[in-house]
Design an enzyme around this catalytic site. Structure first.
Site, PDB file in Angstrom:
ATOM      1  N   ARG A 187       5.107  -3.588  15.965  1.00 38.87           N
ATOM      2  CA  ARG A 187       4.195  -4.726  15.997  1.00 38.87           C
ATOM      3  C   ARG A 187       4.847  -6.011  16.486  1.00 38.87           C
ATOM      4  O   ARG A 187       4.158  -6.915  16.956  1.00 38.87           O
ATOM      5  CB  ARG A 187       3.508  -4.909  14.646  1.00 38.87           C
ATOM      6  CG  ARG A 187       2.507  -3.786  14.385  1.00 38.87           C
ATOM      7  CD  ARG A 187       1.787  -3.963  13.055  1.00 38.87           C
ATOM      8  NE  ARG A 187       1.576  -2.694  12.406  1.00 38.87           N
ATOM      9  CZ  ARG A 187       2.444  -2.074  11.600  1.00 38.87           C
ATOM     10  NH1 ARG A 187       3.595  -2.621  11.329  1.00 38.87           N
ATOM     11  NH2 ARG A 187       2.162  -0.922  11.057  1.00 38.87           N
ATOM     12  N   GLU A 236      10.201   0.570   2.367  1.00 36.24           N
ATOM     13  CA  GLU A 236       9.663   0.747   1.021  1.00 36.24           C
ATOM     14  C   GLU A 236       9.196   2.177   0.797  1.00 36.24           C
ATOM     15  O   GLU A 236       8.962   2.590  -0.317  1.00 36.24           O
ATOM     16  CB  GLU A 236       8.545  -0.254   0.719  1.00 36.24           C
ATOM     17  CG  GLU A 236       7.407  -0.279   1.691  1.00 36.24           C
ATOM     18  CD  GLU A 236       7.613  -1.239   2.865  1.00 36.24           C
ATOM     19  OE1 GLU A 236       6.614  -1.618   3.461  1.00 36.24           O
ATOM     20  OE2 GLU A 236       8.762  -1.585   3.198  1.00 36.24           O
TER      21      GLU A 236
END
Length: 179
Positions: free
Chosen positions: A66, A103
């Site tokens: 992104r 994560e």
């Protein structure tokens, strides 16, 4: 005026709970990318911030994937080049690599060994800072090439995950913050 632009950006971020794994609240910028007015407001805000903060920048370095959507238009506005920092195995030629923990898993980033020269001034861009592992790895790569990191810049910061702590002394800026 910048308050209106910031609101236009914030309204175009949507949430998906339990993506990509249970317990993760994914902040999606797809609606922001689809809306030309909101996307222009985003790039305007980031450009204004960088112009006000740094008299000279050599490159915008964008993180896969992104950061590739934000970095090039921002670099064009500033009249500077864009450098990709990619997932392992995607760049040709000699590269430097750094591994990091997400994560929800582990991964590795690479930069071409000749992407930046010692002393050049770089701003690293991504859409989001969560736990900070990806951005920390990107900083490690840019530092390994002996360039100066002026700032790590993101659209969204997830403050509860304290990712900014992993950046240590590297300056950091986020446009939107969420708990």
């Amino acid at each position: 005026m910048s308050g209106e632009r910031l609101s236009a950006v914030r309204r175009r971020v949507r949430c998906f709970p339990d993506f990509p794994v249970p317990g993760v609240l994914f902040r999606d910028i797809s609606p922001l990318l689809k809306d030309p007015v909101a996307f222009r407001a985003l790039i305007d805000l980031l450009e204004d911030h960088l112009r006000a903060s740094f008299p000279h920048i050599d490159f915008i370095a964008g993180l896969d994937s992104r950061g590739f959507l934000i970095g090039p238009p921002l670099a064009q506005r500033l009249g500077i080049g864009f450098v990709p920092i990619r997932k392992k195995g995607k760049l040709p030629g000699p590269t430097e690599s750094a591994s990091y923990t997400l994560e929800y898993g582990k991964a590795e980033l690479e930069i071409q060994s000749d992407a930046v020269e010692p002393g050049q001034k770089v701003v690293i861009v991504d859409d989001l800072l969560a736990t900070g592992g990806t951005m920390r790895a990107a900083c490690e790569l840019v530092k390994r090439l002996k360039a100066e990191i002026l700032e790590c810049l993101v659209i969204i910061e997830l403050k509860l995950l304290k990712g900014v702590e992993k950046l240590e002394s590297v300056p950091f800026y986020s446009l939107l913050q969420y708990d």
